[in-house]
Motif scaffolding. Structure first.
Motif, PDB file in Angstrom:
ATOM      1  N   SER A 296      -0.889  -5.893   5.311  1.00  0.00           N
ATOM      2  CA  SER A 296      -0.636  -4.560   4.066  1.00  0.00           C
ATOM      3  C   SER A 296       0.851  -3.960   4.060  1.00  0.00           C
ATOM      4  N   HIS A 297       1.245  -3.514   3.968  1.00  0.00           N
ATOM      5  CA  HIS A 297       2.977  -3.410   4.050  1.00  0.00           C
ATOM      6  C   HIS A 297       2.968  -1.793   3.067  1.00  0.00           C
ATOM      7  N   VAL A 298       3.975  -0.993   3.630  1.00  0.00           N
ATOM      8  CA  VAL A 298       4.415   0.421   3.302  1.00  0.00           C
ATOM      9  C   VAL A 298       5.731   0.050   3.149  1.00  0.00           C
ATOM     10  N   ARG A 299       6.560   0.539   1.428  1.00  0.00           N
ATOM     11  CA  ARG A 299       7.533   0.214   0.815  1.00  0.00           C
ATOM     12  C   ARG A 299       8.192   1.463   0.463  1.00  0.00           C
ATOM     13  N   HIS A 300       9.498   1.600   1.001  1.00  0.00           N
ATOM     14  CA  HIS A 300       9.600   3.649   0.597  1.00  0.00           C
ATOM     15  C   HIS A 300      10.585   3.614  -0.914  1.00  0.00           C
ATOM     16  N   GLN A 301      11.040   2.107  -1.724  1.00  0.00           N
ATOM     17  CA  GLN A 301      11.559   1.651  -1.899  1.00  0.00           C
ATOM     18  C   GLN A 301      10.997   1.145  -3.263  1.00  0.00           C
ATOM     19  N   PRO A 302      10.474   1.490  -4.575  1.00  0.00           N
ATOM     20  CA  PRO A 302       9.607   0.101  -5.510  1.00  0.00           C
ATOM     21  C   PRO A 302      10.308  -0.852  -5.548  1.00  0.00           C
ATOM     22  N   VAL A 303       9.339  -1.540  -5.070  1.00  0.00           N
ATOM     23  CA  VAL A 303       8.985  -3.128  -5.526  1.00  0.00           C
ATOM     24  C   VAL A 303       8.606  -3.354  -7.084  1.00  0.00           C
ATOM     25  N   ASP A 304       9.874  -4.772  -6.518  1.00  0.00           N
ATOM     26  CA  ASP A 304      10.183  -5.792  -8.185  1.00  0.00           C
ATOM     27  C   ASP A 304       9.196  -6.481  -8.616  1.00  0.00           C
ATOM     28  N   GLN A 305       8.459  -5.481  -9.348  1.00  0.00           N
ATOM     29  CA  GLN A 305       6.976  -6.098  -9.581  1.00  0.00           C
ATOM     30  C   GLN A 305       7.527  -7.290 -10.396  1.00  0.00           C
ATOM     31  N   GLU A 306       8.573  -7.665 -11.164  1.00  0.00           N
ATOM     32  CA  GLU A 306       9.108  -8.754 -11.737  1.00  0.00           C
ATOM     33  C   GLU A 306       9.412 -10.154 -11.049  1.00  0.00           C
ATOM     34  N   ARG A 307       9.715  -9.437 -10.128  1.00  0.00           N
ATOM     35  CA  ARG A 307      10.488 -10.974  -8.595  1.00  0.00           C
ATOM     36  C   ARG A 307       9.314 -11.220  -8.484  1.00  0.00           C
ATOM     37  N   PHE A 308       8.200 -10.210  -7.874  1.00  0.00           N
ATOM     38  CA  PHE A 308       7.201 -10.511  -7.173  1.00  0.00           C
ATOM     39  C   PHE A 308       5.958 -11.271  -8.134  1.00  0.00           C
TER      40      PHE A 308
ATOM     41  N   GLY B 277     -15.603 -15.627 -19.729  1.00  0.00           N
ATOM     42  CA  GLY B 277     -16.948 -14.492 -19.022  1.00  0.00           C
ATOM     43  C   GLY B 277     -17.026 -14.769 -17.729  1.00  0.00           C
ATOM     44  N   ILE B 278     -15.910 -15.604 -17.029  1.00  0.00           N
ATOM     45  CA  ILE B 278     -16.029 -15.263 -15.257  1.00  0.00           C
ATOM     46  C   ILE B 278     -15.934 -13.517 -14.736  1.00  0.00           C
ATOM     47  N   GLU B 279     -15.970 -14.031 -13.601  1.00  0.00           N
ATOM     48  CA  GLU B 279     -15.680 -12.754 -12.709  1.00  0.00           C
ATOM     49  C   GLU B 279     -14.412 -12.215 -12.206  1.00  0.00           C
ATOM     50  N   ILE B 280     -13.684 -11.384 -13.139  1.00  0.00           N
ATOM     51  CA  ILE B 280     -12.708 -10.981 -12.111  1.00  0.00           C
ATOM     52  C   ILE B 280     -11.883  -9.949 -11.899  1.00  0.00           C
ATOM     53  N   THR B 281     -12.260  -9.674 -10.415  1.00  0.00           N
ATOM     54  CA  THR B 281     -12.429  -8.425 -10.039  1.00  0.00           C
ATOM     55  C   THR B 281     -10.640  -7.880  -9.416  1.00  0.00           C
ATOM     56  N   MET B 282     -10.801  -6.239  -9.237  1.00  0.00           N
ATOM     57  CA  MET B 282      -9.270  -5.708  -8.758  1.00  0.00           C
ATOM     58  C   MET B 282      -9.874  -5.283  -8.152  1.00  0.00           C
ATOM     59  N   GLU B 283      -9.305  -4.869  -6.580  1.00  0.00           N
ATOM     60  CA  GLU B 283      -9.555  -4.176  -5.621  1.00  0.00           C
ATOM     61  C   GLU B 283      -8.728  -2.934  -6.045  1.00  0.00           C
ATOM     62  N   ALA B 284      -9.340  -2.062  -6.206  1.00  0.00           N
ATOM     63  CA  ALA B 284      -8.448  -0.653  -6.170  1.00  0.00           C
ATOM     64  C   ALA B 284      -8.790   0.824  -5.463  1.00  0.00           C
TER      65      ALA B 284
ATOM     66  N   GLY C  56      -5.743  -7.122  -1.658  1.00  0.00           N
ATOM     67  CA  GLY C  56      -4.272  -6.712  -1.337  1.00  0.00           C
ATOM     68  C   GLY C  56      -4.704  -5.920   0.570  1.00  0.00           C
ATOM     69  N   GLY C  57      -3.911  -5.085   0.646  1.00  0.00           N
ATOM     70  CA  GLY C  57      -3.258  -4.744  -0.073  1.00  0.00           C
ATOM     71  C   GLY C  57      -3.511  -3.630  -1.517  1.00  0.00           C
ATOM     72  N   THR C  58      -3.251  -2.488  -2.283  1.00  0.00           N
ATOM     73  CA  THR C  58      -3.611  -1.780  -3.133  1.00  0.00           C
ATOM     74  C   THR C  58      -3.227  -2.684  -4.556  1.00  0.00           C
ATOM     75  N   PRO C  59      -3.918  -3.226  -4.544  1.00  0.00           N
ATOM     76  CA  PRO C  59      -3.562  -4.421  -5.972  1.00  0.00           C
ATOM     77  C   PRO C  59      -3.399  -3.544  -7.769  1.00  0.00           C
ATOM     78  N   SER C  60      -4.032  -2.063  -7.678  1.00  0.00           N
ATOM     79  CA  SER C  60      -4.146  -1.001  -8.389  1.00  0.00           C
ATOM     80  C   SER C  60      -2.805  -0.517  -8.538  1.00  0.00           C
TER      81      SER C  60
ATOM     82  N   CYS D  91       1.688  -1.199   0.377  1.00  0.00           N
ATOM     83  CA  CYS D  91      -0.115  -0.330   0.057  1.00  0.00           C
ATOM     84  C   CYS D  91       0.951   1.337   0.925  1.00  0.00           C
ATOM     85  N   ALA D  92       0.229   2.738  -0.345  1.00  0.00           N
ATOM     86  CA  ALA D  92       1.662   3.516  -0.322  1.00  0.00           C
ATOM     87  C   ALA D  92       1.128   4.036   1.005  1.00  0.00           C
ATOM     88  N   ALA D  93       0.078   3.992   1.386  1.00  0.00           N
ATOM     89  CA  ALA D  93      -0.508   4.330   3.468  1.00  0.00           C
ATOM     90  C   ALA D  93      -1.161   3.346   3.951  1.00  0.00           C
ATOM     91  N   LYS D  94      -0.480   2.892   5.556  1.00  0.00           N
ATOM     92  CA  LYS D  94      -1.520   2.213   5.997  1.00  0.00           C
ATOM     93  C   LYS D  94      -3.040   3.146   6.710  1.00  0.00           C
TER      94      LYS D  94
END
Length: 400
Positions: free
Chosen positions: A44-56, A110-117, A83-87, A33-36
């Protein structure tokens, strides 16, 4: 489209209808998350450095392969990115995750695919990228429709951001829901009624309306314990809940679960899988799962801390730290706990098959006489609106 203009509901027909079966869901947890928020006890966790999205992303895909071995072949009925903040994820990350799910399980069109934002992390370009990746339902964490309470709740957005996000979601996704938190300090019934009516004017087909709860380990818990944060008492909370039910019923968004409201046919398929006690795969830091193997159900849980989970997956192929085989009695209790949250109630035959017994006649009669539960024919049992106010007690009584 003007935010008050009602959308064309015929476009919902592209999503597969609810069959009433529990189904099989896949839950993927993005823990950053950007903030808790001070009320939040989610993983949920705040990280002040960019998350390595490829690694995750690589770790998510690796863990999916292990969970697929546990689940066996399945047809997915819903996917939920929570999440967290998937967006905060890049659209390419979302696309890779959804492609991975389709690789390991059968994913019908046609199945439901939801994202939190969160409204503070919403941009039109990113929303269009998520839609192109396959997301067809978004759930926005709006939480309040006045700036004072948004600040109190620790949200990074203001009302203008929220309305912009709602409009974008309505324009881009076939389905959209948003959350509000009520029973806030000093909130009156009249104030909540006005805010709820405003929210309904923006909603399309689904709202999640949660009472503020004080969770241990959160900043709000410390303030509440010190007497610096006073929430509505039981009587006031009940009045707010009753006003919520009255207004949403009148406006065509009745409750289908304790805190969730939808136009008929627009219920959250993924959350119904939980409440109907279906199977679901949990992928990512702190994710939980329920997977049936033969006659037994396996409960899974993964490491909560993101970096520790990542290390475990890269070393062992998964981040699971707890895997428990649930006996029939435990399954029956979970079925009751989840199913009584629903307006449709619990399938008694299924509960009896798991528990090996009928409900205690004296306890059932007591709850029936006091108007806390009711039978739906001979096959289902559900809570009444009065019973929903004391749901935990009703479940405890029936489970004994």
């Amino acid at each position: 489209m003007d935010i008050l203009e009602q959308p064309d509901l015929t476009r919902y027909a592209a999503l597969l209808p609810d069959t009433g079966e529990p189904g099989f869901g896949v839950y993927v947890h993005w823990p950053f998350c950007a903030a808790k928020c001070p009320y939040c006890d989610f993983n949920s966790h705040v990280r002040h450095q960019p998350v390595d999205q490829e690694r995750f992303t690589a770790a998510f895909l690796k863990e999916m392969a292990m969970v697929r071995q546990l689940s066996g072949p399945k047809t997915v009925t819903s996917i939920f990115l929570g999440g967290g903040t998937p967006s905060l994820m890049n659209p390419s990350t979302v696309s890779a995750i959804l492609d991975g799910i389709a690789k390991h399980w059968h994913v019908p069109d046609g199945i439901e695919i939801t994202m939190e934002a969160n409204p503070s992390s919403v941009e039109a370009e990113r929303f269009r990228g998520y839609r192109a990746a396959g997301v067809n339902r978004v759930s926005l964490g709006v939480q309040a429709l006045n700036d004072r309470d948004l600040k109190f709740l620790g949200r990074l957005h203001d009302v203008a951001d929220a309305l912009k996000a709602i409009k974008l979601a309505r324009d881009i996704f076939p389905r959209m829901s948003f959350d509000l938190i009520y029973a806030r300090p000093n909130q009156t019934v009249d104030e909540w009624e006005r805010e709820l009516k405003e929210a309904i004017s923006y909603a399309v087909d689904h709202l999640s309306l949660y009472q503020l709860t004080i969770e241990e380990g959160t900043p709000f818990y410390g303030l509440h314990k010190a007497g610096k944060l006073i929430v509505p008492d039981g009587d006031q909370s009940a009045l707010l809940y009753e006003a919520t039910q009255e207004i949403t019923n009148r406006e065509g968004l009745p409750a289908y679960e304790v805190s969730n409201h939808a136009r008929p046919g627009a219920e959250s398929r993924h959350n119904l899988t939980y409440w109907r006690y279906g199977d679901y795969a949990g992928i990512g830091p702190g994710a939980h799962g329920r997977l049936t193997r033969g006659s037994m159900k396996i409960a899974t849980a993964t490491e909560r801390k993101p970096e520790s989970w990542l290390d475990l997956v890269e070393r062992d192929g998964h981040g699971t730290i707890d895997q428990e085989q649930l006996g029939y009695e435990e399954q029956a209790d979970e079925l009751l706990l989840m199913g009584l949250r629903l307006k449709e109630g619990v399938d008694l035959a299924r509960w009896q098959q798991l528990s090996g017994r009928d409900p205690d006649p004296k306890r059932e009669e007591f709850l029936l006489e006091h108007g806390f539960i009711e039978r739906i024919g001979n096959s289902r049992l559900r809570c009444t609106p009065s019973g929903m106010l004391i749901l935990d007690s009703v479940v405890a009584d029936l489970a004994c």
